[in-house]
Write a protein that holds these residues in place. Structure first.
Motif, mmCIF file in Angstrom:
data_model
loop_
_atom_site.group_PDB
_atom_site.id
_atom_site.type_symbol
_atom_site.label_atom_id
_atom_site.label_comp_id
_atom_site.label_asym_id
_atom_site.label_seq_id
_atom_site.Cartn_x
_atom_site.Cartn_y
_atom_site.Cartn_z
ATOM 1 N N ARG A 88 82.460 -5.801 -2.314
ATOM 2 C CA ARG A 88 83.387 -6.310 -3.331
ATOM 3 C C ARG A 88 82.805 -7.505 -4.088
ATOM 4 O O ARG A 88 83.328 -7.909 -5.127
ATOM 5 N N GLY A 89 81.733 -8.090 -3.559
ATOM 6 C CA GLY A 89 81.107 -9.220 -4.225
ATOM 7 C C GLY A 89 79.694 -9.424 -3.730
ATOM 8 O O GLY A 89 79.308 -8.933 -2.658
ATOM 9 N N GLU A 107 76.021 -20.919 -8.324
ATOM 10 C CA GLU A 107 76.074 -19.605 -8.954
ATOM 11 C C GLU A 107 74.739 -19.334 -9.641
ATOM 12 O O GLU A 107 74.204 -20.187 -10.353
ATOM 13 N N ALA A 108 74.197 -18.165 -9.459
ATOM 14 C CA ALA A 108 72.913 -17.813 -10.046
ATOM 15 C C ALA A 108 72.953 -17.956 -11.561
ATOM 16 O O ALA A 108 73.874 -17.475 -12.223
ATOM 17 N N GLY A 109 71.963 -18.661 -12.104
ATOM 18 C CA GLY A 109 71.882 -18.873 -13.537
ATOM 19 C C GLY A 109 72.471 -20.179 -14.016
ATOM 20 O O GLY A 109 72.198 -20.603 -15.143
ATOM 21 N N GLU A 110 73.274 -20.834 -13.185
ATOM 22 C CA GLU A 110 73.847 -22.118 -13.556
ATOM 23 C C GLU A 110 72.905 -23.256 -13.163
ATOM 24 O O GLU A 110 72.051 -23.119 -12.293
ATOM 25 N N TRP A 111 73.084 -24.405 -13.807
ATOM 26 C CA TRP A 111 72.297 -25.578 -13.433
ATOM 27 C C TRP A 111 72.526 -25.918 -11.963
ATOM 28 O O TRP A 111 73.671 -26.101 -11.540
ATOM 29 N N PRO A 112 71.466 -26.041 -11.154
ATOM 30 C CA PRO A 112 71.630 -26.411 -9.743
ATOM 31 C C PRO A 112 71.721 -27.922 -9.565
ATOM 32 O O PRO A 112 70.965 -28.541 -8.806
ATOM 33 N N SER A 119 80.628 -18.582 -5.532
ATOM 34 C CA SER A 119 81.549 -17.526 -5.104
ATOM 35 C C SER A 119 81.008 -16.145 -5.395
ATOM 36 O O SER A 119 81.535 -15.139 -4.921
ATOM 37 N N GLY A 120 79.932 -16.070 -6.196
ATOM 38 C CA GLY A 120 79.294 -14.788 -6.458
ATOM 39 C C GLY A 120 79.950 -14.001 -7.570
ATOM 40 O O GLY A 120 80.855 -14.480 -8.255
#
Length: 222
Positions: A88-89, A107-112, A119-120
Motif C-alpha cells: 500500500r506504500g 521523503e525522496a526528492g525533498e531537501w534532506p 511517510s512514503g
C-alpha cells in the motif's frame, strides 16, 4: 497498458511463463504479451533503485505504459508466512541525512534538511476480490542481511518488507503522474541467514507474487 518491473529475471519469468515476445533495450530485458485481453510489458532492468527507475521510465516513455507495477521478492522485517502481499506504500530507507547521532529519513526528492520524517508514496488500492494482506515496503540500495539494521528500518519507517526497487518505481510514477502498485512475497527475514534463504526460496516466492499479479491485472481489467 500495464508496465511490470522486476529486478531479477526469475521474477519476470514467473509472470505468465513462456508467453509473449522477448526483446532487449540496452541491458533491459523486455517481454510483451496479451494477458486476459490487456497489453502487458515486463521489464527486467536489474537490481537496485537506478535500474528499477530506468526500467520504469522506459516502460512509460518508450513502450507507452499507463500503469506501473512492481512484482517479485522481498525481505521480511516481521515474521511472515511467505504469502504475497499488496504494497500500500513504499519508502526509500536510504534517502536522508547522515547525522552524528542517527540517520534522518526524508521523503525522496525533498531537501534532506530541517525537521525530518518520511511517510512514503501511496499505491493504488488493491482490486476488490484479490484478498491479499497489505504491507509497507522500504527500498534501498543494499541487501539487508542484518537483524539490527532490519529493526532500525522497521521501527523508523513502519515498514514490514524491504527490497531494492519498489520505492524507486513509485517515485518515477509520482513524477510522471502515473498510478502504481506492487506485489511482493518474502524470501527471507533480512538477517544473517538471508543470503542462503533468498536463493533457496527465490523461485517459489517469485511465482507466488507473479500468480497474485496475474489475478490482480485480470481483476483490474474488469
Amino acid at each position: 497498458m500495464w508496465g511490470i518491473i522486476t529486478g531479477l529475471p526469475e521474477e519476470a519469468d514467473a509472470f505468465a511463463p513462456d508467453l509473449g515476445k522477448r526483446s532487449q533495450h540496452g541491458t533491459i530485458a523486455l517481454r510483451q504479451l496479451e494477458w486476459r485481453g490487456l497489453s502487458v510489458t515486463l521489464a527486467c532492468g536489474g537490481i537496485g533503485k537506478v535500474a528499477a527507475a530506468t526500467a520504469a521510465t522506459l516502460l512509460a516513455s518508450h513502450v507507452g505504459a499507463t500503469r506501473l507495477m512492481v512484482i517479485g521478492t522481498a525481505g521480511a522485517l516481521l515474521a511472515t508466512d511467505g504469502a504475497p502481499l499488496w504494497l500500500r506504500g513504499a519508502i526509500q530507507h536510504d534517502y536522508g541525512a547522515a547525522r552524528p547521532d542517527r540517520f534522518a529519513h526524508y521523503e525522496a526528492g525533498e531537501w534532506p534538511l530541517g525537521p525530518d520524517g518520511a511517510s512514503g508514496l501511496i499505491a493504488m488500492p488493491q482490486p476488490a476480490g484479490l484478498g491479499l494482506g497489505e504491507a509497507v515496503i522500504a527500498s534501498g540500495d543494499c541487501f539487508v542481511e542484518c537483524g539490527t539494521r532490519a529493526g532500525l528500518i522497521r521501527d523508523a519507517l513502519g515498514a514490514t518488507l524491504v527490497d531494492m526497487e519498489t520505492a524507486a518505481v513509485a517515485q518515477v510514477a509520482d513524477i510522471l503522474g502515473l498510478p502504481w502498485c506492487a506485489i511482493k512475497a518474502a524470501t527471507d527475514e533480512a538477517n544473517a541467514a538471508s543470503a542462503g534463504d533468498f536463493h533457496a526460496n527465490l523461485a517459489v516466492a517469485a511465482r507466488r507474487a507473479a500468480e497474485a499479479a496475474e489475478r490482480a491485472v485480470r481483476l483490474m481489467a474488469g
